[in-house]
Design a protein around this motif. Structure first.
Motif, PDB file in Angstrom:
ATOM      1  N   TYR A  45       0.853  -1.205   0.000  1.00 17.18           N
ATOM      2  CA  TYR A  45       0.000   0.000   0.000  1.00 17.18           C
ATOM      3  C   TYR A  45       0.889   1.256   0.000  1.00 17.18           C
ATOM      4  O   TYR A  45       0.615   2.220  -0.702  1.00 17.18           O
ATOM      5  CB  TYR A  45      -0.939   0.074   1.207  1.00 17.18           C
ATOM      6  N   SER A 150      -5.596 -17.594   8.418  1.00 19.35           N
ATOM      7  CA  SER A 150      -4.517 -18.335   7.756  1.00 19.35           C
ATOM      8  C   SER A 150      -3.343 -17.456   7.335  1.00 19.35           C
ATOM      9  O   SER A 150      -2.299 -17.969   6.940  1.00 19.35           O
ATOM     10  CB  SER A 150      -5.073 -19.046   6.513  1.00 19.35           C
ATOM     11  N   GLY A 151      -3.471 -16.137   7.428  1.00 21.01           N
ATOM     12  CA  GLY A 151      -2.405 -15.232   6.997  1.00 21.01           C
ATOM     13  C   GLY A 151      -1.460 -14.878   8.134  1.00 21.01           C
ATOM     14  O   GLY A 151      -1.480 -15.504   9.203  1.00 21.01           O
ATOM     15  N   GLY A 152      -0.639 -13.866   7.898  1.00 23.58           N
ATOM     16  CA  GLY A 152       0.364 -13.459   8.884  1.00 23.58           C
ATOM     17  C   GLY A 152      -0.273 -13.040  10.206  1.00 23.58           C
ATOM     18  O   GLY A 152       0.082 -13.563  11.277  1.00 23.58           O
ATOM     19  N   VAL A 153      -1.218 -12.111  10.156  1.00 21.08           N
ATOM     20  CA  VAL A 153      -1.839 -11.622  11.391  1.00 21.08           C
ATOM     21  C   VAL A 153      -2.714 -12.716  12.005  1.00 21.08           C
ATOM     22  O   VAL A 153      -2.744 -12.896  13.226  1.00 21.08           O
ATOM     23  CB  VAL A 153      -2.694 -10.355  11.110  1.00 21.08           C
ATOM     24  N   GLY A 173      -9.628 -19.971   3.638  1.00 23.38           N
ATOM     25  CA  GLY A 173     -10.354 -20.157   2.390  1.00 23.38           C
ATOM     26  C   GLY A 173      -9.938 -21.386   1.606  1.00 23.38           C
ATOM     27  O   GLY A 173     -10.509 -21.666   0.551  1.00 23.38           O
ATOM     28  N   HIS A 192     -14.191 -19.705   5.093  1.00 20.98           N
ATOM     29  CA  HIS A 192     -14.920 -18.466   4.783  1.00 20.98           C
ATOM     30  C   HIS A 192     -15.366 -18.387   3.320  1.00 20.98           C
ATOM     31  O   HIS A 192     -15.893 -17.360   2.899  1.00 20.98           O
ATOM     32  CB  HIS A 192     -14.136 -17.209   5.214  1.00 20.98           C
ATOM     33  N   ASN A 221     -16.982  -8.429   5.368  1.00 21.68           N
ATOM     34  CA  ASN A 221     -17.575  -9.168   6.488  1.00 21.68           C
ATOM     35  C   ASN A 221     -18.208  -8.355   7.608  1.00 21.68           C
ATOM     36  O   ASN A 221     -18.867  -8.930   8.478  1.00 21.68           O
ATOM     37  CB  ASN A 221     -16.490 -10.044   7.130  1.00 21.68           C
ATOM     38  N   ILE A 238      -9.208  -4.931  11.500  1.00 20.35           N
ATOM     39  CA  ILE A 238      -7.757  -4.954  11.285  1.00 20.35           C
ATOM     40  C   ILE A 238      -7.452  -4.679   9.820  1.00 20.35           C
ATOM     41  O   ILE A 238      -6.572  -3.891   9.485  1.00 20.35           O
ATOM     42  CB  ILE A 238      -7.168  -6.316  11.721  1.00 20.35           C
ATOM     43  N   MET A 261      -8.381  -0.121  14.230  1.00 17.98           N
ATOM     44  CA  MET A 261      -7.004  -0.116  14.756  1.00 17.98           C
ATOM     45  C   MET A 261      -5.983  -0.055  13.643  1.00 17.98           C
ATOM     46  O   MET A 261      -6.160  -0.610  12.565  1.00 17.98           O
ATOM     47  CB  MET A 261      -6.715  -1.335  15.624  1.00 17.98           C
ATOM     48  N   LEU A 263      -1.600  -0.244  13.671  1.00 25.35           N
ATOM     49  CA  LEU A 263      -0.421  -0.354  14.517  1.00 25.35           C
ATOM     50  C   LEU A 263       0.339   0.971  14.586  1.00 25.35           C
ATOM     51  O   LEU A 263       0.961   1.289  15.597  1.00 25.35           O
ATOM     52  CB  LEU A 263       0.474  -1.456  13.934  1.00 25.35           C
ATOM     53  N   GLY A 311      -4.906 -17.371  -0.297  1.00 27.51           N
ATOM     54  CA  GLY A 311      -4.259 -18.674  -0.097  1.00 27.51           C
ATOM     55  C   GLY A 311      -2.908 -18.544   0.581  1.00 27.51           C
ATOM     56  O   GLY A 311      -2.025 -19.370   0.379  1.00 27.51           O
TER      57      GLY A 311
HETATM   58  P1  NAP Z   1      -2.292 -12.086   4.630  1.00 24.92           P
HETATM   59  O1  NAP Z   1      -1.179 -12.870   5.222  1.00 24.92           O
HETATM   60  O2  NAP Z   1      -2.339 -11.844   3.162  1.00 24.92           O
HETATM   61  O3  NAP Z   1      -3.665 -12.818   5.055  1.00 24.92           O
HETATM   62  C1  NAP Z   1      -4.922 -12.434   4.559  1.00 24.92           C
HETATM   63  C2  NAP Z   1      -5.975 -13.234   5.274  1.00 24.92           C
HETATM   64  O4  NAP Z   1      -7.278 -12.797   4.871  1.00 24.92           O
HETATM   65  C3  NAP Z   1      -5.881 -14.718   4.966  1.00 24.92           C
HETATM   66  O5  NAP Z   1      -6.082 -15.443   6.145  1.00 24.92           O
HETATM   67  C4  NAP Z   1      -7.041 -14.909   4.009  1.00 24.92           C
HETATM   68  O6  NAP Z   1      -7.516 -16.245   4.003  1.00 24.92           O
HETATM   69  C5  NAP Z   1      -8.029 -13.980   4.649  1.00 24.92           C
HETATM   70  N1  NAP Z   1      -9.228 -13.770   3.824  1.00 24.92           N
HETATM   71  C6  NAP Z   1      -9.368 -13.831   2.467  1.00 24.92           C
HETATM   72  N2  NAP Z   1     -10.659 -13.694   2.144  1.00 24.92           N
HETATM   73  C7  NAP Z   1     -11.352 -13.574   3.316  1.00 24.92           C
HETATM   74  C8  NAP Z   1     -12.729 -13.428   3.636  1.00 24.92           C
HETATM   75  N3  NAP Z   1     -13.686 -13.372   2.689  1.00 24.92           N
HETATM   76  N4  NAP Z   1     -13.071 -13.340   4.926  1.00 24.92           N
HETATM   77  C9  NAP Z   1     -12.129 -13.382   5.904  1.00 24.92           C
HETATM   78  N5  NAP Z   1     -10.823 -13.514   5.659  1.00 24.92           N
HETATM   79  C10 NAP Z   1     -10.443 -13.608   4.387  1.00 24.92           C
HETATM   80  O7  NAP Z   1      -2.393 -10.657   5.302  1.00 24.92           O
HETATM   81  P2  NAP Z   1      -2.045 -10.239   6.835  1.00 24.92           P
HETATM   82  O8  NAP Z   1      -0.664  -9.762   6.898  1.00 24.92           O
HETATM   83  O9  NAP Z   1      -2.506 -11.332   7.744  1.00 24.92           O
HETATM   84  O10 NAP Z   1      -3.004  -8.973   6.985  1.00 24.92           O
HETATM   85  C11 NAP Z   1      -4.418  -9.140   6.973  1.00 24.92           C
HETATM   86  C12 NAP Z   1      -5.066  -7.771   6.706  1.00 24.92           C
HETATM   87  O11 NAP Z   1      -4.821  -6.921   7.801  1.00 24.92           O
HETATM   88  C13 NAP Z   1      -4.511  -7.064   5.459  1.00 24.92           C
HETATM   89  O12 NAP Z   1      -5.546  -6.354   4.839  1.00 24.92           O
HETATM   90  C14 NAP Z   1      -3.504  -6.097   6.059  1.00 24.92           C
HETATM   91  O13 NAP Z   1      -3.309  -4.971   5.252  1.00 24.92           O
HETATM   92  C15 NAP Z   1      -4.170  -5.745   7.360  1.00 24.92           C
HETATM   93  N6  NAP Z   1      -3.251  -5.316   8.433  1.00 24.92           N
HETATM   94  C16 NAP Z   1      -3.627  -4.255   9.176  1.00 24.92           C
HETATM   95  C17 NAP Z   1      -2.841  -3.843  10.221  1.00 24.92           C
HETATM   96  C18 NAP Z   1      -3.303  -2.717  11.091  1.00 24.92           C
HETATM   97  O14 NAP Z   1      -2.498  -2.144  11.825  1.00 24.92           O
HETATM   98  N7  NAP Z   1      -4.586  -2.407  11.062  1.00 24.92           N
HETATM   99  C19 NAP Z   1      -1.604  -4.465  10.460  1.00 24.92           C
HETATM  100  C20 NAP Z   1      -1.249  -5.572   9.682  1.00 24.92           C
HETATM  101  C21 NAP Z   1      -2.093  -6.005   8.668  1.00 24.92           C
HETATM  102  P3  NAP Z   1      -7.321 -17.255   2.734  1.00 24.92           P
HETATM  103  O15 NAP Z   1      -6.129 -16.778   1.980  1.00 24.92           O
HETATM  104  O16 NAP Z   1      -7.151 -18.586   3.389  1.00 24.92           O
HETATM  105  O17 NAP Z   1      -8.598 -17.149   1.951  1.00 24.92           O
END
Ligand code: NAP
Length: 320
Positions: A45, A150-153, A173, A192, A221, A238, A261, A263, A311
């Motif tokens: 971003y 399943s992702g990083g957070v 997913g 999901h 969601n 998030i 929120m 960070l 994924g």
């Molecule tokens: P990531 O590793 O790409 O993981 C994305 C997650 O979203 C995966 O678990 C994915 O699941 C899931 N997802 C996909 N479609 C979905 C749906 N329809 N409903 C619910 N979940 C779904 O990304 P990340 O690093 O974990 O970050 C997640 C999000 O939080 C991103 O948008 C990121 O920008 C944001 N973020 C925000 C902050 C903050 O301070 N607010 C900090 C860090 C990250 P599948 O791939 O299994 O479908």
């Protein structure tokens, strides 16, 4: 040294590997030799130029890394050269062979945690921890629904919540993602992408719904979350990649709270508290960052494409 540089905001093609001068630590700063740099969606971003954080050009991207302290500046007392650390934010960017940090941005990484894992600590785990405890005020015994586990957070949130005594339901997913979420300690896992999956939540929570929802894709969601969250429940936004229409009545009838929120808003005191907790979890082994893919630093552009694809199975890290 080699570093990824961005001279103009744009697509992944603006990431280029270049030779730049090595950083030197001023007072209160440290230089860390990067052994692995974490790639987060936020890096893309910021690179695109549409994020609230807009670094002056040219810049080196990256907030997260793990490595070894190379040099310390005057007045640094908490760290010493040779120490294994993870980096939580950087003054010069982490997609590089060396990164310059404030002393407060580098934290001890236990010997049992690899550099690649260490690169996956800061943004994902600090976000998950802040969402759960500093925003939602979750307490042991409550149920948390990690919507996108399943992702990083998400994987970080599952591990942190499980170790803290919460009941954890997570979603993914893909089948592989669901297995991963289960392995991280979720008591129950939902898909999901399956029709009606949220209807199963009531059954899994004795009819109450989850007390806390950590939402990774609020633009899809949020309205559904407000329809399933428990009375007095908290939904933490998030991640969100667009807009959504919600029915406020759903929040009204449940005394529910929607909490935003980021960070970047955490105060230095809050961050110090977060990293003290993460350090304890890494040391105890309750926090085990999942590395999905290691790519050479030169392939930063590919990493930026991959990190936004569905994924995800653990972190993508860049190896200088
Ligand atoms: P990531 O590793 O790409 O993981 C994305 C997650 O979203 C995966 O678990 C994915 O699941 C899931 N997802 C996909 N479609 C979905 C749906 N329809 N409903 C619910 N979940 C779904 O990304 P990340 O690093 O974990 O970050 C997640 C999000 O939080 C991103 O948008 C990121 O920008 C944001 N973020 C925000 C902050 C903050 O301070 N607010 C900090 C860090 C990250 P599948 O791939 O299994 O479908």
């Amino acid at each position: 040294m080699k570093a990824i540089r961005i001279h103009e905001f744009g697509g992944p093609e603006v990431l280029s590997l270049e030779d730049v001068p090595e950083p030197r630590p001023a007072a209160g700063q440290v230089v860390v030799r990067v052994r692995a740099a974490g790639v987060n969606p936020v890096d893309t971003y910021i690179r695109g130029g549409a994020h609230a954080v807009k670094p002056p050009l040219p810049y080196t991207p990256g907030l997260d890394a793990a490595g070894v302290v190379e040099a310390i500046g005057e007045g640094v007392t908490r760290l010493a050269a040779g120490q294994k650390v993870y980096v939580a934010g950087s003054l010069s960017g982490t997609y590089a062979e060396l990164t310059l940090c404030a002393e407060s941005q580098a934290h001890t990484l236990p010997r049992s945690v690899s550099f690649a894992q260490g690169a996956g600590v800061s943004t994902p785990y600090a976000t998950a921890y802040r969402a759960l405890f500093q925003r939602a005020r979750a307490v042991p015994g409550e149920t948390v629904f990690v919507h996108g586990a399943s992702g990083g957070v998400g994987t970080a949130a599952v591990q942190i919540a499980r170790a803290a005594g919460l009941r954890v339901v997570g979603t993914a997913g893909t089948e592989e993602g669901q297995r991963l979420v289960s392995e991280q300690g979720a008591h129950d896992v939902l898909d999901h992408t399956a029709p009606g999956y949220l209807e199963q939540l009531a059954g899994l929570t004795g009819g109450r719904g989850p007390d806390v929802i950590l939402e990774m894709l609020a633009n899809v969601n949020l309205n559904h979350d407000l329809g399933v969250v428990a009375k007095g429940g908290r939904v933490v936004v998030i991640g969100s990649r667009g807009t959504i229409e919600i029915n406020p009545r759903l929040a009204m009838t449940r005394d529910a709270t929607v909490l935003g929120m980021t960070l970047f808003n955490a105060s230095p005191q809050e961050l110090a508290s977060v990293h003290a907790a993460l350090g304890a979890g890494l040391e105890a082994g309750t926090l085990r960052p999942v590395v999905g893919r290691e790519l050479p630093l030169a392939e930063a552009a590919r990493a930026h494409e991959e990190v936004l694809k569905p994924g995800a199975h653990g972190k993508i890290v860049l190896i200088p």
